[in-house]
Design a protein around this motif. Structure first.
Motif, PDB file in Angstrom:
ATOM      1  N   SER A 188       0.828  -1.206   0.000  1.00 37.16           N
ATOM      2  CA  SER A 188       0.000   0.000   0.000  1.00 37.16           C
ATOM      3  C   SER A 188       0.862   1.257   0.000  1.00 37.16           C
ATOM      4  O   SER A 188       0.492   2.271  -0.606  1.00 37.16           O
ATOM      5  CB  SER A 188      -0.932   0.004   1.215  1.00 37.16           C
ATOM      6  N   LEU A 189       2.028   1.197   0.650  1.00 37.93           N
ATOM      7  CA  LEU A 189       2.891   2.376   0.725  1.00 37.93           C
ATOM      8  C   LEU A 189       3.441   2.739  -0.651  1.00 37.93           C
ATOM      9  O   LEU A 189       3.375   3.897  -1.086  1.00 37.93           O
ATOM     10  CB  LEU A 189       4.049   2.123   1.693  1.00 37.93           C
ATOM     11  N   MET A 190       3.991   1.761  -1.350  1.00 37.37           N
ATOM     12  CA  MET A 190       4.572   2.033  -2.665  1.00 37.37           C
ATOM     13  C   MET A 190       3.485   2.323  -3.706  1.00 37.37           C
ATOM     14  O   MET A 190       3.677   3.156  -4.603  1.00 37.37           O
ATOM     15  CB  MET A 190       5.427   0.840  -3.127  1.00 37.37           C
ATOM     16  N   MET A 191       2.353   1.675  -3.585  1.00 39.50           N
ATOM     17  CA  MET A 191       1.275   1.925  -4.540  1.00 39.50           C
ATOM     18  C   MET A 191       0.701   3.324  -4.346  1.00 39.50           C
ATOM     19  O   MET A 191       0.305   3.993  -5.311  1.00 39.50           O
ATOM     20  CB  MET A 191       0.193   0.853  -4.417  1.00 39.50           C
ATOM     21  N   ALA A 192       0.658   3.784  -3.090  1.00 40.08           N
ATOM     22  CA  ALA A 192       0.208   5.153  -2.824  1.00 40.08           C
ATOM     23  C   ALA A 192       1.204   6.153  -3.405  1.00 40.08           C
ATOM     24  O   ALA A 192       0.817   7.121  -4.071  1.00 40.08           O
ATOM     25  CB  ALA A 192       0.044   5.373  -1.323  1.00 40.08           C
ATOM     26  N   LEU A 193       2.492   5.908  -3.176  1.00 40.17           N
ATOM     27  CA  LEU A 193       3.523   6.809  -3.680  1.00 40.17           C
ATOM     28  C   LEU A 193       3.504   6.872  -5.199  1.00 40.17           C
ATOM     29  O   LEU A 193       3.526   7.958  -5.790  1.00 40.17           O
ATOM     30  CB  LEU A 193       4.903   6.370  -3.176  1.00 40.17           C
ATOM     31  N   MET A 194       3.465   5.719  -5.849  1.00 34.84           N
ATOM     32  CA  MET A 194       3.538   5.691  -7.304  1.00 34.84           C
ATOM     33  C   MET A 194       2.330   6.346  -7.961  1.00 34.84           C
ATOM     34  O   MET A 194       2.412   6.840  -9.086  1.00 34.84           O
ATOM     35  CB  MET A 194       3.719   4.259  -7.812  1.00 34.84           C
ATOM     36  N   SER A 195       1.202   6.377  -7.255  1.00 37.06           N
ATOM     37  CA  SER A 195      -0.010   6.961  -7.831  1.00 37.06           C
ATOM     38  C   SER A 195      -0.271   8.383  -7.341  1.00 37.06           C
ATOM     39  O   SER A 195      -1.272   8.991  -7.729  1.00 37.06           O
ATOM     40  CB  SER A 195      -1.226   6.077  -7.509  1.00 37.06           C
ATOM     41  N   SER A 196       0.626   8.912  -6.512  1.00 40.10           N
ATOM     42  CA  SER A 196       0.417  10.231  -5.915  1.00 40.10           C
ATOM     43  C   SER A 196       0.838  11.382  -6.819  1.00 40.10           C
ATOM     44  O   SER A 196       0.346  12.507  -6.687  1.00 40.10           O
ATOM     45  CB  SER A 196       1.181  10.345  -4.592  1.00 40.10           C
ATOM     46  N   GLY A 197       1.808  11.152  -7.707  1.00 46.04           N
ATOM     47  CA  GLY A 197       2.361  12.224  -8.509  1.00 46.04           C
ATOM     48  C   GLY A 197       3.358  13.077  -7.735  1.00 46.04           C
ATOM     49  O   GLY A 197       3.836  14.095  -8.234  1.00 46.04           O
ATOM     50  N   LEU A 198       3.690  12.656  -6.530  1.00 46.46           N
ATOM     51  CA  LEU A 198       4.661  13.380  -5.711  1.00 46.46           C
ATOM     52  C   LEU A 198       6.059  12.831  -5.961  1.00 46.46           C
ATOM     53  O   LEU A 198       6.241  11.937  -6.788  1.00 46.46           O
ATOM     54  CB  LEU A 198       4.264  13.273  -4.233  1.00 46.46           C
ATOM     55  N   ASN A 199       7.060  13.338  -5.262  1.00 43.08           N
ATOM     56  CA  ASN A 199       8.449  12.975  -5.534  1.00 43.08           C
ATOM     57  C   ASN A 199       8.722  11.502  -5.215  1.00 43.08           C
ATOM     58  O   ASN A 199       8.709  11.092  -4.049  1.00 43.08           O
ATOM     59  CB  ASN A 199       9.385  13.876  -4.709  1.00 43.08           C
TER      60      ASN A 199
END
Length: 235
Positions: free
Chosen positions: A124-135
Motif C-alpha cells: 500500500s505504501l509504494m502503490m500510494a507513492l507511485m499513484s500520488s504524482g509526488l516525488n
C-alpha cells in the motif's frame, strides 16, 4: 542439522480474490508450506482458504507474532526451522515486516543464518507513492503519527518542514478509526500550498486516490471513515 527458509508472503490489502493481487508462483508456494507465523490467525485462515488451501487448514500450524507477543516467545520460533522446515511469515495485509511486527522474526532469521526469501505482492505504501504524482526519487516513511491531537499536529508541522527542506515526499498511515481525525489535522496544520495524497482502499473496487493542495482539499472535503488509507505529503 539443516534449517528451513523463511518465506515472506504478501497478502491482499482487502477482501480481494488472492489471484487478483498475488502472483501465481507465490500462491503455488503456499501449497507447500505447513508452518506459518502470522499477525492474525483468522485473517490468514480466510486468505489461505481462498488461495486454494480450503479443506486443508486443519493440517497447518499457526504461530502468532503481533504487538502482544513476548520477546521470549519470538526467540522460541527459531525451533520452527529445525529439520529443514520452511516457515511462511504473513502480516494482516500487504507485505510482511513493513510497518509490521513480523520484522522481528526476519531479524531473528538473519541472526541465526536462516535464508530469508521475499516474495512479490501488493504494498500500500509504494502503490500510494507511485499513484500520488509526488516525488518518487526522495521519500520517507514516517509510520504512525502520535495519537494525541497536539502531538500529532506538532509532528505534522515537523514533517512538512522536512519535506520543504529536502523536497521529500513524506508517507504516513493511521489506525483506520482515526483517519478522519488525522485528515482534519492535516488540513488545519499544514500550509495551503502543501500537496496531500489520500490513497484509500488501494486495489479494492471502491479505491479512491487523489492528490490536491491543502487549500483544494478544504474546498473538496471527503470522509475516509474506517477504510485503510495511506497519506503522502509534499511541501
Amino acid at each position: 542439522m539443516s534449517k528451513g527458509k523463511l518465506y515472506l508472503i504478501p497478502s491482499p490489502l482487502g477482501e480481494n480474490d488472492p489471484a487478483e493481487v498475488i502472483p501465481a508462483p507465490v500462491l503455488d508456494k503456499l501449497q507447500e508450506i505447513r508452518t506459518f507465523v502470522v499477525e492474525e490467525t483468522r485473517t490468514v485462515r480466510r486468505y489461505l482458504s481462498k488461495a486454494g488451501l480450503k479443506g486443508h487448514i486443519g493440517e497447518l500450524e499457526f504461530h502468532l507474532l503481533n504487538e502482544h507477543t513476548s520477546q521470549a516467545e519470538i526467540e522460541s520460533y527459531i525451533s520452527l526451522f529445525e529439520d529443514g522446515n520452511d516457515v511462511g511469515l504473513i502480516s494482516e495485509a500487504g507485505l510482511p515486516a513493513v510497518a509490521d511486527p513480523g520484522a522481528q522474526l526476519v531479524a531473528l532469521a538473519h541472526k541465526h543464518g536462516i535464508e530469508v526469501v521475499p516474495f512479490v505482492g501488493p504494498s500500500s505504501l509504494m502503490m500510494a507513492l507511485m499513484s500520488s504524482g509526488l516525488n518518487g526519487q526522495s521519500f520517507a516513511f514516517c509510520g504512525y503519527l502520535p495519537a494525541k491531537t497536539d502531538e500529532r499536529r506538532s509532528r505534522l508541522r515537523a514533517i512538512e518542514k522536512i519535506s520543504a527542506a529536502h523536497s521529500q515526499t513524506q508517507i504516513f498511515i493511521e489506525t483506520p478509526y482515526r483517519n478522519d481525525q488525522l485528515f482534519s489535522d492535516i488540513l488545519s496544520s499544514c500550509l495551503p500550498g502543501t500537496r496531500i495524497c489520500a490513497a484509500i482502499n488501494i486495489t479494492m473496487p471502491d479505491a479512491f486516490i487523489k492528490t490536491m493542495t491543502v487549500a483544494q482539499w478544504k474546498q473538496n472535503k471527503i470522509t475516509i471513515g474506517k477504510r485503510p488509507c495511506v497519506f503522502c505529503l509534499l511541501a
